[in-house]
Design an enzyme around this catalytic site. Structure first.
Site, PDB file in Angstrom:
ATOM      1  N   ASP A  65       1.004  -1.142   0.156  1.00  0.00           N
ATOM      2  CA  ASP A  65      -0.010  -0.046  -0.221  1.00  0.00           C
ATOM      3  C   ASP A  65       1.031   1.251  -0.089  1.00  0.00           C
ATOM      4  O   ASP A  65       2.128   1.118   0.299  1.00  0.00           O
ATOM      5  CB  ASP A  65      -0.932  -0.352   1.128  1.00  0.00           C
ATOM      6  CG  ASP A  65      -2.179   0.838   0.731  1.00  0.00           C
ATOM      7  OD1 ASP A  65      -2.384   1.494  -0.085  1.00  0.00           O
ATOM      8  OD2 ASP A  65      -3.269   0.649   1.690  1.00  0.00           O
ATOM      9  N   ASP A  66       0.257   2.287  -0.257  1.00  0.00           N
ATOM     10  CA  ASP A  66       1.089   3.458  -0.155  1.00  0.00           C
ATOM     11  C   ASP A  66       1.395   4.091   1.252  1.00  0.00           C
ATOM     12  O   ASP A  66       2.583   4.319   1.692  1.00  0.00           O
ATOM     13  CB  ASP A  66       0.500   4.853  -1.057  1.00  0.00           C
ATOM     14  CG  ASP A  66      -0.778   4.902  -0.808  1.00  0.00           C
ATOM     15  OD1 ASP A  66      -1.551   4.228   0.146  1.00  0.00           O
ATOM     16  OD2 ASP A  66      -1.545   5.819  -1.177  1.00  0.00           O
ATOM     17  N   ASP A 114      -2.163   4.913   7.933  1.00  0.00           N
ATOM     18  CA  ASP A 114      -2.555   5.854   8.957  1.00  0.00           C
ATOM     19  C   ASP A 114      -3.229   5.648  10.129  1.00  0.00           C
ATOM     20  O   ASP A 114      -2.406   5.189  10.878  1.00  0.00           O
ATOM     21  CB  ASP A 114      -3.506   6.722   7.865  1.00  0.00           C
ATOM     22  CG  ASP A 114      -3.712   8.092   8.614  1.00  0.00           C
ATOM     23  OD1 ASP A 114      -3.797   8.357   9.897  1.00  0.00           O
ATOM     24  OD2 ASP A 114      -4.135   9.237   7.816  1.00  0.00           O
TER      25      ASP A 114
HETATM   26  O1  LIG Z   1      -4.522   3.240   7.620  1.00  0.00           O
HETATM   27  P1  LIG Z   1      -5.888   3.765   7.287  1.00  0.00           P
HETATM   28  O2  LIG Z   1      -6.573   4.727   8.074  1.00  0.00           O
HETATM   29  O3  LIG Z   1      -6.764   2.624   6.799  1.00  0.00           O
HETATM   30  O4  LIG Z   1      -5.515   4.767   5.876  1.00  0.00           O
HETATM   31  C1  LIG Z   1      -4.620   4.288   4.796  1.00  0.00           C
HETATM   32  C2  LIG Z   1      -5.522   3.991   3.670  1.00  0.00           C
HETATM   33  O5  LIG Z   1      -6.078   5.213   3.206  1.00  0.00           O
HETATM   34  C3  LIG Z   1      -5.738   5.554   1.710  1.00  0.00           C
HETATM   35  O6  LIG Z   1      -6.619   4.538   0.922  1.00  0.00           O
HETATM   36  P2  LIG Z   1      -7.898   5.272   0.671  1.00  0.00           P
HETATM   37  O7  LIG Z   1      -9.036   4.497   1.625  1.00  0.00           O
HETATM   38  O8  LIG Z   1      -8.405   6.766   0.876  1.00  0.00           O
HETATM   39  O9  LIG Z   1      -8.571   4.743  -0.651  1.00  0.00           O
HETATM   40  P3  LIG Z   1      -7.439   5.100  -2.120  1.00  0.00           P
HETATM   41  O10 LIG Z   1      -6.418   4.100  -1.809  1.00  0.00           O
HETATM   42  O11 LIG Z   1      -8.572   4.401  -3.097  1.00  0.00           O
HETATM   43  O12 LIG Z   1      -7.540   6.465  -2.390  1.00  0.00           O
HETATM   44  C4  LIG Z   1      -4.386   4.861   1.611  1.00  0.00           C
HETATM   45  O13 LIG Z   1      -4.081   4.668   0.234  1.00  0.00           O
HETATM   46  C5  LIG Z   1      -4.423   3.485   2.665  1.00  0.00           C
HETATM   47  O14 LIG Z   1      -5.020   2.544   1.837  1.00  0.00           O
HETATM   48  N1  LIG Z   2      -3.707  11.234   0.391  1.00  0.00           N
HETATM   49  C1  LIG Z   2      -3.808  10.539   1.800  1.00  0.00           C
HETATM   50  N2  LIG Z   2      -4.814   9.652   1.854  1.00  0.00           N
HETATM   51  C2  LIG Z   2      -4.830   9.192   2.971  1.00  0.00           C
HETATM   52  N3  LIG Z   2      -5.619   8.204   3.570  1.00  0.00           N
HETATM   53  C3  LIG Z   2      -5.378   8.070   5.004  1.00  0.00           C
HETATM   54  N4  LIG Z   2      -4.308   8.908   5.374  1.00  0.00           N
HETATM   55  C4  LIG Z   2      -4.016   9.824   4.291  1.00  0.00           C
HETATM   56  C5  LIG Z   2      -2.969  10.528   3.964  1.00  0.00           C
HETATM   57  O1  LIG Z   2      -2.299  11.137   4.770  1.00  0.00           O
HETATM   58  N5  LIG Z   2      -3.052  11.182   2.535  1.00  0.00           N
HETATM   59 MG   LIG Z   3      -5.775   3.156  -0.232  1.00  0.00          MG
END
Ligand SMILES: O=P(O)(O)OC[C@H]1O[C@H](OP(=O)(O)OP(=O)(O)O)[C@H](O)[C@@H]1O
Ligand SMILES: Nc1nc2[nH]cnc2c(=O)[nH]1
Ligand SMILES: [Mg+2]
Length: 171
Positions: free
Chosen positions: A104-105, A108
């Site tokens: 994952d990126d 959080d």
């Molecule tokens: O640790 P957490 O609080 O769960 O947050 C982290 C997740 O939040 C973001 O994804 P998001 O759900 O925003 O969706 P996306 O990757 O499709 O943009 C990020 O890419 C992680 O997958």
């Molecule tokens: N882009 C982005 N997405 C999130 N989803 C949860 N935390 C983050 C953050 O810090 N940046």
């Molecule tokens: Mg995500």
């Protein structure tokens, strides 16, 4: 990563900006660490959508062509409750995660990582950036980011015109 603060009304938000260049360097750094620590992975599971680009870079560096995905959406629960993840697509090719790398990126709160790890208990989990609450749910990350900081990824941004200083201040 470049820090910044934006003020909206009385609230200020801390930002950490990641450029494409920086993201690529960080993903390569992570790949080198994973190469040192593990035998070749059978496959990678990208957590959509944020994990897709890091997974592509890691797949290239690690020589791994089998890329599976898992799609998780987080919905806010009742007021005051933690966000509730909902599975939109299961990582069927990954079994119990044996021999797989989950990417994952960032982590959080750690809710997404914990949810995916429960599905793939034998997989290794890696991400580029980790906030303190999410750290316990990742095996590897590159840079820690403060909990109160919002990471702005290159796909969240676009270059825009900024007026020269001498034109942006009224006398
Ligand atoms: O640790 P957490 O609080 O769960 O947050 C982290 C997740 O939040 C973001 O994804 P998001 O759900 O925003 O969706 P996306 O990757 O499709 O943009 C990020 O890419 C992680 O997958
Ligand atoms: N882009 C982005 N997405 C999130 N989803 C949860 N935390 C983050 C953050 O810090 N940046
Ligand atoms: Mg995500």
């Amino acid at each position: 990563m470049t820090g910044g603060v934006e003020t909206q009304g009385s609230q200020s938000i801390n930002y950490a900006t990641v450029t494409w260049d920086q993201l690529h360097r960080d993903a390569r750094f992570l790949a080198a660490e994973l190469m040192r620590k593990y035998r070749p992975f059978r496959g990678i599971v990208a957590i959509t959508r944020g994990g897709l680009i890091p997974a592509a870079i890691l797949g290239r560096e690690l020589g791994c062509r089998l890329i599976e995905s898992v799609s998780v959406a987080s919905y806010a629960g009742e007021e005051g409750t933690q966000q509730e993840p909902k599975l939109l697509k299961a990582p069927e090719a990954a079994g119990d995660g044996e021999g797989f790398l989950i990417v994952d990126d960032l982590v959080d709160s750690g809710v997404t990582a914990r949810y995916v790890r429960e599905m793939l208990p034998k997989a290794v989990f890696a991400c580029l950036y980790a906030k303190p609450d999410g750290r316990p749910y990742t095996d590897h990350f590159v840079t820690e980011v403060p909990q109160d900081t919002w990471v702005l990824f290159p796909w969240d941004m676009a270059p825009q015109f900024v007026a020269p200083l001498n034109r942006s201040h009224k006398a």
